[in-house]
Design a protein around this motif. Structure first.
Motif, PDB file in Angstrom:
ATOM      1  N   ARG A  77      -8.851   2.220  17.355  1.00  0.00           N
ATOM      2  CA  ARG A  77      -8.676   0.915  16.735  1.00  0.00           C
ATOM      3  C   ARG A  77      -8.801   1.090  15.221  1.00  0.00           C
ATOM      4  NH1 ARG A  77      -7.493   0.571  21.237  1.00  0.00           N
ATOM      5  NH2 ARG A  77      -8.131  -0.942  22.837  1.00  0.00           N
ATOM      6  N   TYR A  98      -9.229  -0.854  11.639  1.00  0.00           N
ATOM      7  CA  TYR A  98      -9.693  -2.123  11.101  1.00  0.00           C
ATOM      8  C   TYR A  98      -9.554  -2.127   9.577  1.00  0.00           C
ATOM      9  CZ  TYR A  98     -11.967  -2.858  15.633  1.00  0.00           C
ATOM     10  OH  TYR A  98     -12.229  -3.028  16.970  1.00  0.00           O
ATOM     11  N   SER A 156     -13.268  -6.367   8.885  1.00  0.00           N
ATOM     12  CA  SER A 156     -13.562  -6.689  10.282  1.00  0.00           C
ATOM     13  C   SER A 156     -12.307  -7.059  11.057  1.00  0.00           C
ATOM     14  CB  SER A 156     -14.572  -7.837  10.349  1.00  0.00           C
ATOM     15  OG  SER A 156     -14.047  -9.001   9.714  1.00  0.00           O
ATOM     16  N   GLU A 157     -11.134  -7.002  10.408  1.00  0.00           N
ATOM     17  CA  GLU A 157      -9.885  -7.421  11.045  1.00  0.00           C
ATOM     18  C   GLU A 157      -9.196  -6.228  11.703  1.00  0.00           C
ATOM     19  OE1 GLU A 157      -5.524  -9.369   9.879  1.00  0.00           O
ATOM     20  OE2 GLU A 157      -7.096  -9.076   8.355  1.00  0.00           O
ATOM     21  N   LEU A 158      -8.867  -6.390  13.000  1.00  0.00           N
ATOM     22  CA  LEU A 158      -8.128  -5.356  13.717  1.00  0.00           C
ATOM     23  C   LEU A 158      -6.658  -5.411  13.314  1.00  0.00           C
ATOM     24  CD1 LEU A 158      -7.937  -3.171  15.951  1.00  0.00           C
ATOM     25  CD2 LEU A 158      -7.582  -5.050  17.592  1.00  0.00           C
TER      26      LEU A 158
END
Length: 808
Positions: free
Chosen positions: A349, A351, A354-356
């Motif tokens: 993942r 990021y 804090s945004e994926l």
């Protein structure tokens, strides 16, 4: 290839039939229990020369009688031993022309300890502290049953295993030998060998932190010699063992293994054959987190279900031509197949804060096959007592292959594809041939000294090929930038001289020099690059011992050692660790060198204190590089710089807290530093282990063992703390011929690998790995005949082969 291995196994199995000759004088007698006069069957009887060389041996019959045949005239010591009784020594003189000498009735005194309603037999010391080495007797430990050689090594004083599978002693890499000859492997291949070696076949470990000039100079941390049980009594003896284990994690993983060992000894030959099959389901999990300079964070998770099938065969044979000439061979082979596949949640993942912003789903399928055949032929000529010449020839064949398939699919938070899938596969093959020839000579110097000298030649040939293909629009295309064909040839000529002298009962001296000329050539055929090296190294050693009294032992030693890069570290091909990490070799790596100084003090039977310094130059480590856009990491082998360690050791051996509770422990505290012109870091390092055995009624033994290793710097990496708590119970039956044990390893699930980087090389990186270290094992074993440790001959050995590795 497999047919060739099988044919060689069968051919060597037929060797060493007994040969009979004219009878010489015979020693006879009878062994009984002193307390009640009952005959003592299956006691071990051995005859020793004035230099403590075993010249004959047998076991008593059911009625306590024995006879040792085909002896020569002379003065000997007759030793009678049996578990639970004190050893008995008798002086024996055999005259010329004598036919039979009857020593009469020998009475053994019980050495048992009363424990209420039960009798607990005396226990063999687990740890023995010698001036130049530590001996760990493992044959009576609970953890021997149901454990393999790697499990036992983890419990040895100062020993740990790094994330790449390398064996470390007080934080430094060591050579692992078996029966006086190098195991010839490192990394994952050494793990495969040790995992496939049954713990119940091991008699003891010899931990030699500072070897003399007689030993190969490789291995900055010294040598660990695994001594296996050898057949002693005439006739047939052996053992059979089977175990079943479970490793709970997200599901129950199962494994089973066994060992059949057969030995035959006659007046003219001594042969042992051991076969060990093993199967295990397991897993490897990897978690990484990478912080990048642009503020992005990459989290990766890989969970691989794995299985491994392993078969090992080992044959050793000595043939006693006459009292002055001994010949023999050692043949061993391993066939191993393993495969792993990723679980559904394997991937990464990406990021931004804090945004994926991107998800990667990864599908991994790997397969690995490994075949090894090693053969040793040896000959020893004894000129007279204490003067002998030993010749060794060793040949090793390694055939290793790996197949990797990886598919990476990219999407955003909604599941929409963000870029084309990244799909690749690779086929790797590695063939290694090693030939080693050496001669060792030793002779007394007057009555107080000994001279040792020797010569050696070794040549290593390795052929590496990795073909990498990427899939574009459904078509497989070769990736020439990652594919490689690499050949490596290395020749080493070595000679040594070593002398020891004991001017008095209190003082002992030993010193020597070893010279090694190395000529190496690496051809990176796929990129038309050739690298050549030639260098001569001199390695001095010095040992001084002073024993002012029976209660005090003092020693000082200095050695210089070398750690040559293994063949995988030299090979410039890339292999993947997980979906976002890969490693690559470097043909320009130079050897690393270390200067080792040790000061020791022994007090009484139970306490030993030491101070040591290890000064390492041109340390071989992995240096990280990172793609700041994607987070992909590349780890490149190189000569880092300096690694220094200054520390103190404290060992407690066989200390009886009470009569039924025995404790062994080892503590090591050191300051460690790592530095090069652009980087430096230091920390305090602690390593300790403890083992307690509780003697219970009805032939039960309960054992608790544990070890802990604090964090330490290693190159650019910070290795995090790790430890292990294990316990088990063992019961003997059928007059101690059978045992059943239940053992639990890594109860707290703390034996895992964790490393991190956080400095100017990387904004931040964390790695964590788990495997089937937590498991429960049930083992049943039975021995027949009489097995007793047999003094191993000084045969076999090629240091070069230990550097064979497939990387990790």
């Amino acid at each position: 290839m497999l047919n060739k291995f099988t044919c060689l196994f069968l051919a060597f199995t037929l060797v060493a039939a007994p040969v009979f000759s004219k009878a010489n004088p015979t020693v006879t007698g009878k062994v009984i229990e002193k307390e009640n006069g009952n005959p003592l069957g299956f006691a071990t009887v051995s005859l020793h020369s004035a230099q403590n060389r075993v010249v004959g041996g047998t076991t008593t019959l059911d009625d306590g009688t024995f006879q040792i045949e085909r002896l020569e005239a002379g003065i000997y010591s007759l030793k009678v031993s049996f578990i639970g009784f004190r050893d008995t020594l008798v002086s024996v003189e055999i005259l010329n022309g004598a036919e039979t000498l009857n020593v009469g009735i020998l009475k053994l005194t019980s050495d048992a300890v009363a424990l209420k309603s039960a009798v607990v037999t005396a226990k063999v010391p687990v740890i023995e502290q010698k001036l130049d080495k530590i001996i760990m007797n493992v044959s009576e430990a609970v953890s021997t049953d149901g454990s393999n050689a790697l499990d036992i090594l983890r419990k040895a004083p100062g020993v740990s295993v790094d994330p790449s599978g390398n064996i470390l002693l007080n934080g430094r890499a060591v050579q692992v030998w078996i029966d006086g000859r190098p195991s010839n492997l490192t990394g994952t291949d050494l793990e495969s060998l040790l995992n496939g070696t049954d713990g119940s076949t091991i008699d003891k470990l010899e931990i030699i932190a500072h070897p003399s000039s007689k030993y190969d100079a490789a291995g900055s941390g010294g040598i660990i010699n695994i001594k296996t049980k050898r057949n002693f009594a005439k006739g047939i003896s052996g053992s059979v063992r089977g175990s079943y284990n479970i490793a709970p994690n997200n599901k129950i993983y199962q494994g089973a293994d066994g060992t059949l060992t057969l030995g035959y000894r006659s007046e003219k030959s001594n042969t042992t054959i051991s076969y060990s099959p093993r199967y295990a389901d397991g897993y490897n999990s990897f978690k990484t987190k990478t912080w990048m300079d642009n503020g992005n964070t990459l989290e990766s998770n890989s969970y691989l279900n794995r299985y491994n099938k392993n078969q090992g065969l080992r044959i050793t044979s000595d043939y006693f031509i006459n009292k002055k000439n001994i010949a023999g061979f050692i043949l061993s082979g391993i066939i191993s197949n393993s495969a792993d596949s990723s679980s559904a949640d394997t991937g990464s993942r990406l990021y931004s804060g804090s945004e994926l912003i991107e998800k990667t789903g990864t599908n991994i399928r790997n397969g690995f096959n490994y075949k090894n055949l090693s053969a040793n032929v040896n000959y020893t000529h004894i000129f007279n007592e204490g003067t002998e010449l030993t010749l060794n020839g060793d040949y090793y064949i390694y055939d290793m292959g790996g197949r990797t398939n990886q598919e990476n699919y990219y999407s955003d938070i909604s599941g929409a594809e963000t870029k084309s899938p990244y799909i690749f596969r690779s086929n790797s093959d590695q063939y290694v041939n090693i030939l080693s020839i050496k001669a060792d000579f030793e002779t007394p110097i007057s009555k107080k000294g000994k001279l040792e000298s020797g010569l050696k030649w070794a040549t290593s040939l390795t052929d590496n090929s990795i073909i990498r293909e990427d899939k574009h629009n459904g078509i497989w295309e070769k990736n020439m930038s990652i594919s490689s064909v690499f050949d490596y040839t290395e020749n080493i000529a070595a000679g040594y001289v070593s002398a020891s002298y004991q001017p008095s009962e209190k003082w002992s001296l030993k010193g020597g020099l070893r010279g090694e000329l190395t000529m190496a050539k690496g051809e990176w055929i796929s990129s038309d690059t050739v690298t050549s090296k030639s260098y001569l190294d001199i390695f001095p050693t010095l040992f001084v011992g002073f024993n002012p009294s029976k209660q005090l032992r003092m020693g000082l030693s200095y050695t210089k050692r070398v750690q040559r890069p293994n063949f995988e570290q030299l090979n410039p091909h890339r292999y993947y660790i997980d979906a976002s990490s890969s490693a690559v070799g470097n043909p320009d790596i130079l050897p690393e060198y270390s200067h080792n100084i040790n000061l020791s003090l022994g007090i009484g039977k139970h306490l030993n204190i030491g101070a040591r310094a290890d000064i390492i130059r041109k340390a071989i480590v992995q240096s990280p590089e990172i793609d700041e856009e994607t987070g992909e990491k590349l780890f490149i082998w190189e000569n880092f710089g300096k690694q220094n360690m200054y520390g103190m050791t404290l060992s407690i051996t066989e200390y009886p807290l009470v009569k039924w509770l025995i404790i062994n422990g080892n503590l090591f505290l050191a300051g460690m530093s790592t530095e090069n012109p652009d980087y430096s870091k230091s920390s305090l390092y602690f390593n300790g282990n403890i083992n307690t055995t509780i003697l219970l009624p009805a032939n039960f033994k309960f054992e608790v063992s544990g070890w802990y290793q604090s964090g330490l710097p290693y190159g650019y990496f910070d290795i995090k703390p790790r430890g292990d708590l294990s316990m088990g119970i063992k019961k003997s039956f059928l007059d101690n011929k059978g045992t059943i044990s239940l053992y639990a390893n890594d109860i707290l699930f703390t034996n895992n690998s964790r490393v991190s980087i956080k400095d100017k090389i990387m904004s931040g990186y964390e790695f964590e790995s788990h495997w089937r270290s937590r498991r429960i094992t049930l083992t049943v074993s039975y021995r027949f005949g009489q097995s007793k440790g047999f003094k191993a001959r000084k045969v076999g050995g090629s240091e070069e082969a230990r550097r064979v590795s497939t990387g990790n």
